[in-house]
Structure formats: C-alpha cells, structure tokens
Design a protein around this motif. Structure first.
Motif, mmCIF file in Angstrom:
data_model
loop_
_atom_site.group_PDB
_atom_site.id
_atom_site.type_symbol
_atom_site.label_atom_id
_atom_site.label_comp_id
_atom_site.label_asym_id
_atom_site.label_seq_id
_atom_site.Cartn_x
_atom_site.Cartn_y
_atom_site.Cartn_z
ATOM 1 N N TRP A 36 0.827 -1.204 0.000
ATOM 2 C CA TRP A 36 0.000 0.000 0.000
ATOM 3 C C TRP A 36 0.863 1.256 0.000
ATOM 4 C CZ3 TRP A 36 -0.736 3.870 3.801
ATOM 5 C CH2 TRP A 36 -1.799 4.739 3.539
ATOM 6 N N ILE A 37 1.942 1.234 0.809
ATOM 7 C CA ILE A 37 2.826 2.394 0.894
ATOM 8 C C ILE A 37 3.545 2.627 -0.428
ATOM 9 C CG2 ILE A 37 4.920 3.301 1.985
ATOM 10 C CD1 ILE A 37 4.016 1.961 4.574
ATOM 11 N N TRP A 38 4.007 1.556 -1.053
ATOM 12 C CA TRP A 38 4.808 1.677 -2.266
ATOM 13 C C TRP A 38 3.997 1.427 -3.538
ATOM 14 C CZ3 TRP A 38 8.885 4.247 -1.290
ATOM 15 C CH2 TRP A 38 9.522 4.111 -0.055
ATOM 16 N N SER A 39 2.706 1.668 -3.461
ATOM 17 C CA SER A 39 1.848 1.484 -4.633
ATOM 18 C C SER A 39 2.294 2.395 -5.776
ATOM 19 C CB SER A 39 0.389 1.800 -4.265
ATOM 20 O OG SER A 39 -0.416 1.852 -5.415
ATOM 21 N N GLU A 40 2.518 1.781 -6.942
ATOM 22 C CA GLU A 40 2.944 2.570 -8.096
ATOM 23 C C GLU A 40 1.855 3.525 -8.567
ATOM 24 O OE1 GLU A 40 3.819 -0.762 -10.452
ATOM 25 O OE2 GLU A 40 5.918 -0.935 -9.821
ATOM 26 N N ARG A 41 0.609 3.158 -8.340
ATOM 27 C CA ARG A 41 -0.503 4.031 -8.737
ATOM 28 C C ARG A 41 -0.565 5.284 -7.880
ATOM 29 N NH1 ARG A 41 0.246 1.604 -12.078
ATOM 30 N NH2 ARG A 41 0.845 3.714 -12.685
ATOM 31 N N PHE A 42 0.009 5.196 -6.682
ATOM 32 C CA PHE A 42 0.071 6.391 -5.831
ATOM 33 C C PHE A 42 1.222 7.300 -6.247
ATOM 34 C CE2 PHE A 42 1.992 8.613 -2.240
ATOM 35 C CZ PHE A 42 0.915 9.381 -1.794
ATOM 36 N N TRP A 43 2.389 6.733 -6.453
ATOM 37 C CA TRP A 43 3.592 7.528 -6.637
ATOM 38 C C TRP A 43 3.760 8.085 -8.047
ATOM 39 C CZ3 TRP A 43 6.514 9.227 -2.766
ATOM 40 C CH2 TRP A 43 6.428 8.561 -1.529
ATOM 41 N N PHE A 44 3.269 7.368 -9.069
ATOM 42 C CA PHE A 44 3.599 7.744 -10.447
ATOM 43 C C PHE A 44 2.366 7.830 -11.323
ATOM 44 C CE2 PHE A 44 7.378 5.259 -8.994
ATOM 45 C CZ PHE A 44 8.259 6.331 -8.930
ATOM 46 N N PRO A 45 2.495 8.504 -12.480
ATOM 47 C CA PRO A 45 1.416 8.500 -13.474
ATOM 48 C C PRO A 45 1.201 7.089 -14.022
ATOM 49 C CG PRO A 45 3.013 10.253 -13.914
ATOM 50 C CD PRO A 45 3.613 9.364 -12.871
ATOM 51 N N GLU A 46 0.174 6.917 -14.816
ATOM 52 C CA GLU A 46 -0.140 5.600 -15.382
ATOM 53 C C GLU A 46 1.008 5.103 -16.252
ATOM 54 O OE1 GLU A 46 -3.848 5.246 -17.343
ATOM 55 O OE2 GLU A 46 -4.960 6.334 -15.808
ATOM 56 N N ASN A 47 1.132 3.774 -16.263
ATOM 57 C CA ASN A 47 2.124 3.071 -17.096
ATOM 58 C C ASN A 47 3.569 3.344 -16.674
ATOM 59 O OD1 ASN A 47 -0.026 2.096 -18.720
ATOM 60 N ND2 ASN A 47 0.003 4.025 -19.890
ATOM 61 N N VAL A 48 3.772 3.805 -15.443
ATOM 62 C CA VAL A 48 5.118 3.977 -14.903
ATOM 63 C C VAL A 48 5.256 3.092 -13.677
ATOM 64 C CG1 VAL A 48 6.794 5.577 -13.912
ATOM 65 C CG2 VAL A 48 5.268 6.345 -15.738
ATOM 66 N N THR A 49 6.326 2.316 -13.601
ATOM 67 C CA THR A 49 6.544 1.400 -12.482
ATOM 68 C C THR A 49 7.897 1.697 -11.831
ATOM 69 O OG1 THR A 49 7.648 -0.302 -13.829
ATOM 70 C CG2 THR A 49 5.224 -0.370 -13.707
ATOM 71 N N TRP A 50 8.070 1.130 -10.630
ATOM 72 C CA TRP A 50 9.359 1.264 -9.961
ATOM 73 C C TRP A 50 10.466 0.623 -10.793
ATOM 74 C CZ3 TRP A 50 9.701 4.614 -6.237
ATOM 75 C CH2 TRP A 50 8.606 4.860 -5.412
ATOM 76 N N ALA A 51 10.134 -0.469 -11.483
ATOM 77 C CA ALA A 51 11.139 -1.156 -12.297
ATOM 78 C C ALA A 51 11.662 -0.260 -13.416
ATOM 79 C CB ALA A 51 10.545 -2.435 -12.880
#
Length: 385
Positions: free
Chosen positions: A8-23
């Motif tokens: 929940w804390i590191w959710s990519e949908r929270f941190w970044f725009p769509e289609n962007v991942t931590w990878a």
C-alpha cells in the motif's frame, strides 16, 4: 499484514502517473541516474557531520565574533531551591491562578513571590543572547552557503527559466550531482536541527519546531522519491532566500545594532513578499498545479503534493501579515517592536500576566505577532525581541 502495508505504501498508482513502475526507474539508460530512496540514506551520517560542524563553528567562529561584539554569555539569576515548586515547574512552567493559590497556602508564600519564583526559574532555562547569536550565525552561514550553491546550478538549468520543463519526460529525468548534493545537504541540515532539539536547551516552541522539521523532511523525501526534484529545488531555493535576511537581522539585534536590525528586517519583509507571495505562488505552485496537469496529468501523489504546497502558501500569507505589522512599525517608529514571545521575562511582564489572570477580558486584547518557526527555526527567537 506487513506485505499488505508495504504494498500500500509503495503502490505505483500512488507515486507515479499511469504506465510507470518502480522497475522502469531502476533501469535507467547507460550513463543516466534516476533518484532512488536509498540515495537519501547518506543524509543520516551527514546530519551527524553537520551537527558536529555546527558545534565547531559556534565554538571557533561564532563565539569569538560574539566576544568582539561584546555579547556576553551572561549568568542567569537562579531561583531559590524549593523541591515543591520544582516538581510543579517540571509539570507546568506557568501555573494558573488556582495552582498559585494552592501553593501559596501550602508554602505560606504570597502569590507575587510565587510568580517571581516561576519567572526566575523560566529565565534560568532560557538560552543567553550569546547562545542565540551563535545559533543564528550558524544558520545565516548555512543558508547563505546553500543558497549560493543552489543558484550556481539552477542558473544554468533550463527549467529555472522555463518552468514547464520541470515536467518534460517526467518522471524519466536524470538527476545531476548538483541536484543530489543540494537535496542531501538540505535533508541533513533539517535532520541535524531535529536531533539538536533534544540536546540543546529546550525552547518553548519545541513541539512546533519538531513538527516543522518533520514536515520539511517528509516533503524533501517525498519529492525526491517520485522524482519531482526540479520543482523541489525551486521550492527550497525560494525559501532559503529570505531566511538569510532574517538571520542577519537577528544577528544585528543581538549585537544591539538597532538601526541595522530595523533595516535588515524591512529587507527581509520585502524579500519574503517577493519570494513567497509572488515567485512561489505565480511561478512554482502554478507550474506544479497547472503545467503538470496539462503535460503529465494528475495522479494520487500529485494531489497530495499540490495540497501541501497550497497549505504552505496559506501559511505564507498569515506569516507575511504578522511580518508586515512589525516592518511597518520599524519604518514609521524607527524601531522594531518587542515581540510578545520574548525569551526573557521582566517583572512588568509578570505583573501584566497577573493582571490578565485577574481580568480575563483583557486577554482578548490583540497582540503584535512575530514571524513563526517555519521561517526562522524558532518562534520566539527573532529580530523583534
């Protein structure tokens, strides 16, 4: 449960725009470095180094300057030892009327004598003018140095002159060594300020400044983690600019150069207005709120960041109202007025407090405010003491 919280804390949908991942950010092109949270771990040992550097600076540079300016450490008058009053003081430094009446009966002291004891005891715990001078000189030096360093790098950065470039190809923006050094230095400085609060003489704004330092650390960490570094550097440099003049005004005040203090405080007021009520809202907040919406679109972290920036702008307006009142008095009366939250209490202050207890209606009388802790590092310790 732990994995759920972590996800929940590191959710990519929270941190970044769509289609962007931590990878995506973990695999930058050759020769390019993207921000990673782990990079900020270096701020912890650096914060210890900053704190030790501050101690050396205050001892080897600031204190000799204070002696040259004849700013003495001073030995505060010590309160008469009394175990009963000391226990009360540790729980409440300013007892109310009911407590004073109870202590008066218990110790067979009149209320005025008790008020005087608590006043002396409070002053006993407050820092001397020399200590405050040394602290302000350290902050003045840091703010000046970090502002010059930041401007050297931002001056040649295209997004300083065209803020829309803060969002071009976001979040795939390489971080330069200058940006990284600036971020880590600011983060280490605020970590050192937070740690030093537990070691230094405890001030009456302890909780306020603790919350301020934590909020600043969170904002710096937040903007670095999701690579809003370009906008983050602009926010930090705008705030550092006016702080330089505030600390300079405080130094002049402690050295008893009243006219210089008045002039510097007026300069600080003008710089505060330009940097935080003109440049910040119409240049920085506008690009984070409007330009980023057009270029990358909103996402969850975007809403949070803009909310925090708008809250900060609201505080700027409140602070400037308080600052302007003091600056106007400095211009028309020729002297910056004494802050109601001055460190050292006098007998007349105590008598006024006593009268306020007896006539509660008098407590409704407006007071002259002062500049708050988000600007100067301590709510009671600025030029207008």
């Amino acid at each position: 449960m732990t994995s759920y919280i972590s996800a929940w804390i590191w959710s990519e949908r929270f941190w970044f725009p769509e289609n962007v991942t931590w990878a995506d950010l973990e695999r930058p092109p050759p020769g390019v470095e993207y921000p990673r949270l782990g990079h900020l771990m270096y701020a912890f040992p650096l914060a210890v180094g900053v704190f030790l550097l501050r101690l050396l600076f205050e001892r080897l540079v600031a204190k000799p300057c204070a002696h040259i300016l004849q700013i003495q450490a001073g030995v505060p008058r010590r309160a008469q030892p009394n175990d009963v009053l000391e226990r009360v003081y540790q729980s409440k430094t300013s007892p109310d009327t009911r407590q004073l009446d109870g202590l008066s009966k218990q110790l067979d002291w009149d209320v005025r004598k008790l008020q005087r004891w608590f006043r002396i005891r409070r002053n006993q715990d407050r820092p001397s003018t020399q200590i405050k001078f040394c602290e302000s000189m350290w902050r003045f030096t840091f703010y000046s140095g970090i502002f010059i360093y930041a401007m050297q790098h931002l001056w040649v950065s295209p997004w300083m002159w065209d803020v829309r470039k803060c969002w071009h190809n976001y979040p795939f923006q390489a971080i330069s060594s200058g940006q990284y050094n600036y971020y880590v230095a600011e983060l280490a400085f605020y970590w050192s300020l937070m740690f030093s609060q537990f070691i230094d003489i405890k001030r009456k704004d302890f909780v306020i400044m603790l919350v301020h330092h934590l909020a600043t650390i969170m904002l710096i960490t937040f903007s670095y983690t999701n690579n809003m570094i370009r906008a983050g550097t602009l926010v930090m440099v705008v705030h550092d600019a006016s702080d330089i003049f505030l600390e300079a005004a405080k130094l002049a005040n402690y050295a008893k150069y009243q006219r210089l203090c008045d002039g510097l405080f007026v300069v600080f007021s003008i710089s505060f207005f330009i940097s935080r009520l003109v440049i910040y809202p119409f240049w920085i907040v506008y690009t984070v709120l409007i330009d980023s919406w057009e270029i990358i679109g909103p996402y969850r972290a975007w809403w949070l960041l803009n909310g925090l920036l708008l809250v900060l702008q609201t505080l700027h307006i409140i602070w400037f109202y308080l600052i302007a009142r003091i600056a106007i008095k400095a211009i028309f009366k020729g002297k910056v007025s004494k802050d109601d939250r001055s460190d050292i209490e006098s007998s007349s202050d105590e008598e006024m407090n006593s009268n306020n207890r007896k006539t509660p209606s008098q407590t409704l009388k407006p007071k002259d405010g002062g500049h708050t802790g988000n600007l100067n590092g301590e709510t009671h310790d600025h030029c207008v003491q």
